[in-house]
Design an enzyme around this catalytic site. Structure first.
Site, PDB file in Angstrom:
ATOM      1  N   PHE A 121      -1.823  -3.030   5.210  1.00 30.55           N
ATOM      2  CA  PHE A 121      -1.186  -1.900   6.002  1.00 30.55           C
ATOM      3  C   PHE A 121      -1.965  -0.597   5.685  1.00 30.55           C
ATOM      4  CE2 PHE A 121       1.521  -1.115   2.470  1.00 30.55           C
ATOM      5  CZ  PHE A 121       1.404   0.311   2.123  1.00 30.55           C
ATOM      6  N   GLU A 153       1.074  -6.575  10.000  1.00 31.93           N
ATOM      7  CA  GLU A 153       2.169  -6.414  11.117  1.00 31.93           C
ATOM      8  C   GLU A 153       2.866  -5.234  10.965  1.00 31.93           C
ATOM      9  OE1 GLU A 153       1.855  -8.397   8.381  1.00 31.93           O
ATOM     10  OE2 GLU A 153       3.607  -9.452   7.875  1.00 31.93           O
ATOM     11  N   CYS A 180      -5.589   1.460  -2.672  1.00 28.60           N
ATOM     12  CA  CYS A 180      -5.848   0.511  -3.686  1.00 28.60           C
ATOM     13  C   CYS A 180      -6.938   1.295  -4.631  1.00 28.60           C
ATOM     14  CB  CYS A 180      -6.817  -0.607  -3.134  1.00 28.60           C
ATOM     15  SG  CYS A 180      -8.254  -0.207  -2.433  1.00 28.60           S
ATOM     16  N   GLU A 204       1.515  -2.380 -10.211  1.00 32.36           N
ATOM     17  CA  GLU A 204       0.794  -1.732  -9.316  1.00 32.36           C
ATOM     18  C   GLU A 204       2.020  -1.049  -8.481  1.00 32.36           C
ATOM     19  OE1 GLU A 204      -0.993  -3.242  -5.818  1.00 32.36           O
ATOM     20  OE2 GLU A 204      -2.469  -1.488  -5.582  1.00 32.36           O
TER      21      GLU A 204
HETATM   22  P1  NAD Z   1       0.034  -7.809   1.430  1.00 31.63           P
HETATM   23  O1  NAD Z   1      -0.734  -8.671   0.560  1.00 31.63           O
HETATM   24  O2  NAD Z   1       1.431  -7.594   1.625  1.00 31.63           O
HETATM   25  O3  NAD Z   1      -0.568  -7.932   2.890  1.00 31.63           O
HETATM   26  C1  NAD Z   1      -1.922  -8.064   3.331  1.00 31.63           C
HETATM   27  C2  NAD Z   1      -1.978  -9.065   4.532  1.00 31.63           C
HETATM   28  O4  NAD Z   1      -1.643 -10.451   3.950  1.00 31.63           O
HETATM   29  C3  NAD Z   1      -1.268  -8.672   5.785  1.00 31.63           C
HETATM   30  O5  NAD Z   1      -2.043  -9.076   6.921  1.00 31.63           O
HETATM   31  C4  NAD Z   1      -0.182  -9.971   5.658  1.00 31.63           C
HETATM   32  O6  NAD Z   1       0.270  -9.895   6.964  1.00 31.63           O
HETATM   33  C5  NAD Z   1      -0.691 -10.832   5.063  1.00 31.63           C
HETATM   34  N1  NAD Z   1       0.236 -11.578   4.211  1.00 31.63           N
HETATM   35  C6  NAD Z   1       1.614 -11.099   3.345  1.00 31.63           C
HETATM   36  N2  NAD Z   1       2.435 -12.051   2.778  1.00 31.63           N
HETATM   37  C7  NAD Z   1       1.618 -12.995   3.081  1.00 31.63           C
HETATM   38  C8  NAD Z   1       2.038 -14.456   2.602  1.00 31.63           C
HETATM   39  N3  NAD Z   1       2.671 -14.861   1.854  1.00 31.63           N
HETATM   40  N4  NAD Z   1       1.183 -15.426   3.127  1.00 31.63           N
HETATM   41  C9  NAD Z   1      -0.087 -15.297   3.664  1.00 31.63           C
HETATM   42  N5  NAD Z   1      -0.184 -13.929   4.354  1.00 31.63           N
HETATM   43  C10 NAD Z   1       0.438 -12.764   3.864  1.00 31.63           C
HETATM   44  O7  NAD Z   1      -0.650  -6.378   1.158  1.00 31.63           O
HETATM   45  P2  NAD Z   1      -0.236  -4.754   1.738  1.00 31.63           P
HETATM   46  O8  NAD Z   1       1.027  -4.570   1.318  1.00 31.63           O
HETATM   47  O9  NAD Z   1      -0.158  -4.853   3.336  1.00 31.63           O
HETATM   48  O10 NAD Z   1      -1.416  -3.775   1.276  1.00 31.63           O
HETATM   49  C11 NAD Z   1      -1.082  -3.066  -0.116  1.00 31.63           C
HETATM   50  C12 NAD Z   1      -1.868  -4.046  -1.230  1.00 31.63           C
HETATM   51  O11 NAD Z   1      -3.276  -4.159  -0.479  1.00 31.63           O
HETATM   52  C13 NAD Z   1      -1.869  -3.237  -2.595  1.00 31.63           C
HETATM   53  O12 NAD Z   1      -1.570  -4.025  -3.315  1.00 31.63           O
HETATM   54  C14 NAD Z   1      -3.200  -2.636  -2.402  1.00 31.63           C
HETATM   55  O13 NAD Z   1      -3.872  -2.371  -3.756  1.00 31.63           O
HETATM   56  C15 NAD Z   1      -3.992  -3.770  -1.807  1.00 31.63           C
HETATM   57  N6  NAD Z   1      -5.390  -3.285  -1.052  1.00 31.63           N
HETATM   58  C16 NAD Z   1      -6.380  -3.561  -1.676  1.00 31.63           C
HETATM   59  C17 NAD Z   1      -7.731  -2.967  -1.413  1.00 31.63           C
HETATM   60  C18 NAD Z   1      -9.338  -3.560  -1.995  1.00 31.63           C
HETATM   61  O14 NAD Z   1     -10.194  -3.412  -1.602  1.00 31.63           O
HETATM   62  N7  NAD Z   1      -9.105  -4.079  -3.176  1.00 31.63           N
HETATM   63  C19 NAD Z   1      -7.836  -2.309  -0.509  1.00 31.63           C
HETATM   64  C20 NAD Z   1      -6.485  -1.943   0.195  1.00 31.63           C
HETATM   65  C21 NAD Z   1      -5.407  -2.160  -0.275  1.00 31.63           C
END
Ligand code: NAD
Length: 499
Positions: free
Chosen positions: A149, A176, A281, A384
């Site tokens: 997101f 989403e 991140c 985090e």
């Molecule tokens: P998230 O892991 O909750 O969601 C990321 C994606 O995975 C979304 O599209 C979501 O629909 C999907 N998803 C969520 N739960 C799932 C499940 N159980 N099974 C399958 N798919 C699932 O992450 P978020 O809250 O949207 O984003 C924040 C996180 O992303 C933080 O931890 C941040 O550090 C990380 N992030 C990392 C980078 C990087 O390049 N390393 C960049 C941006 C964000």
């Protein structure tokens, strides 16, 4: 209330599953739209159509594919205000920050305009007697991008632009919580000349993600999100024989040496710690001053700066430094972690838990919090937080500070503030973190390098965007060629003086 759609075969398509999830306005706490959650049947149809479209797209020469990126880049620039507004409306970040989100994605599109050069293969003349070897890079087929997101424009662009310009079709599953920017970007790509079906935006939750991981047509998965999900997706994709690169969470430290310019270091910590409500991140969430005197000076510089931070809705324009966090659950989790920090013995110098904004009482706002005397065994250090909370871990010397970072589970980004080149060089050389800043707080590499963390911040090989992306989204075919004598010998007319 707005009903959002998918983007399939060049148009916005309503969901048919009957399942939806709410998209909030984080500043007011109101539901502003609902987004459809696709079924596996809807997903599989989108993948099958993408596979059909991909064949002609891969056969389109790279220069023509690059021209679509040129037009796309121009359209992103033209629609900058509109895209930034879409980002801010669903994410809550300020408009200047949202423009940065679009801009850092656009810069990857700009690199993709040079795809013909990046797709050139390798050649060796006369590798054996009369034998030439050459390696070409060919598209994988249909690939998938699953995005978080917190950068609703940048990360979908990091995924779609390199994958598509390499000749692949892409299934994009955006977060989403912030789906609208991806839908609009897909429309702009069609307007730029991308054939229908080459980019399909399929909205959904775990059901669609698992459908992607189990679909045999999908050749590669690029994921960005939290570490547990990154690790899960990496495992399941690999088990199913797919190429996968999965980028996860972070805990980024900044060392402040006694010789650092303290005003500059404090300013950097404010921007990197509290910008975008700490939901980056690459946010710096741990300040690591070296020496008690450095730590005291740093806290003294930080306190008035943190107290001066203005928190509010993006619609308030320049009066706001950062906006709300993404959901009510997120705010609650952040506040609980702050409470645990107090209970476990850290000094909460500034407490943002009770923050409330008149007129926006139901918004998901967190005031800025600042901790001193945090230790590595505390939950606020281990987790985090992904909120506007900066922790200070005091250390007595450089080696202790370096060791703190080296033994942390995450390895996304890190920084050092110092006036000493030798210390900075030693740090850059030894630290086990993927992206390093020297007197630079958020070292996201420019688009012609590649982005990626180490340790629990990334699973799989190759980084995002830049030269690595061109490797990730293509496979190598190597040809060893020998030609037996043919027409040239037959055509010789006795001028063979060298025999
Ligand atoms: P998230 O892991 O909750 O969601 C990321 C994606 O995975 C979304 O599209 C979501 O629909 C999907 N998803 C969520 N739960 C799932 C499940 N159980 N099974 C399958 N798919 C699932 O992450 P978020 O809250 O949207 O984003 C924040 C996180 O992303 C933080 O931890 C941040 O550090 C990380 N992030 C990392 C980078 C990087 O390049 N390393 C960049 C941006 C964000």
């Amino acid at each position: 209330m707005q009903e959002l759609t998918h983007y399939i075969n060049g148009e916005m398509v309503k969901g048919t599953s009957g399942r939806f999830t709410d998209v909030y306005n984080p500043a007011t706490g109101e539901v502003q739209a609902k987004v459809p959650l696709a079924t596996v049947e809807e997903l599989n149809k989108a993948i099958a159509d993408a596979a059909e479209a991909q064949v002609a797209w891969a056969a389109t020469n790279p220069q023509r594919r690059a021209r679509v990126m040129m037009k796309f880049g121009a359209l992103i620039n033209e629609h900058m205000e509109e895209l930034a507004e879409l980002v801010s409306r669903e994410h809550g970040k300020t408009i200047p920050d949202a423009k940065g989100d679009v801009q850092r994605g656009l810069e990857v599109v700009e690199v993709c305009m040079g795809a013909p050069s990046l797709l050139k293969g390798e050649y060796m003349d006369d590798g054996g007697p009369g034998i030439d070897l050459y390696a070409m890079r060919q598209a994988l087929g249909v690939v998938a991008g699953i995005t978080p997101f917190n950068f609703p424009a940048m990360i979908p662009l990091w995924k779609m632009a390199p994958a598509i310009v390499c000749g692949n079709a892409m299934i994009l599953k955006p977060s989403e919580r912030c789906p609208s920017t991806s839908l609009r970007l897909a429309e702009l790509l069609t307007e730029a000349g991308l054939p229908k079906g080459v980019l399909q935006v399929v909205n959904g939750d775990k059901e669609v993600v698992d459908g992607i991981l189990d679909n045999e047509t999908i050749q590669a998965v690029g994921f960005v999100g939290s570490t547990p999900i990154a690790q899960y997706i990496y495992g399941r994709a690999a088990t199913n024989g797919k190429r996968a690169q999965c980028f996860g969470g972070a805990k980024n430290h900044m060392i402040i040496m006694p010789d650092a310019d303290m005003d500059k270091a404090a300013d950097a910590l404010i921007g990197a710690g509290y910008g975008a409500a700490g939901e980056r991140c690459m946010a710096i969430s741990v300040a690591v001053p070296v020496g008690q005197e450095t730590a005291d000076k740093l806290i003294e510089k930080l306190v008035p700066r943190v107290e001066a931070l203005k928190v509010g809705p993006y619609t308030a324009g320049d009066d706001v430094d950062y906006g709300p966090v993404i959901t009510a659950a997120s705010k609650e989790r952040i506040n609980k972690l702050i409470t645990s920090g107090v209970e476990q013995g850290a000094d909460l110098v500034i407490d943002g838990r009770d923050f409330s904004l008149q007129g926006y009482e139901n918004g998901f706002f967190c005031g800025p919090s600042l901790f001193d005397n945090v230790t590595p065994d505390m939950d606020i250090y281990k987790e985090e937080i992904f909120g506007p909370v900066l922790s200070t871990v005091r250390t007595s010397n450089y080696e202790e500070a370096l060791d703190l970072i080296m033994t942390n589970n995450y390895g996304n980004g890190t920084a050092i503030y110092t006036a000493d080149g030798d210390t900075a060089r030693d740090f850059a050389h030894r630290v086990n973190v993927g992206m390093v800043g020297i007197n630079f707080p958020i070292p996201v590499p420019l688009s012609y390098f590649s982005f990626g963390g180490w340790k629990k911040s990334a699973f799989g090989d190759l980084n995002q965007y830049g030269p690595d992306a061109f490797k990730f989204y293509t496979k190598t075919k190597t040809v060893t060629a020998r030609w037996f004598s043919g027409i040239k010998d037959g055509a010789a007319l006795n001028f063979k003086a060298m025999d």
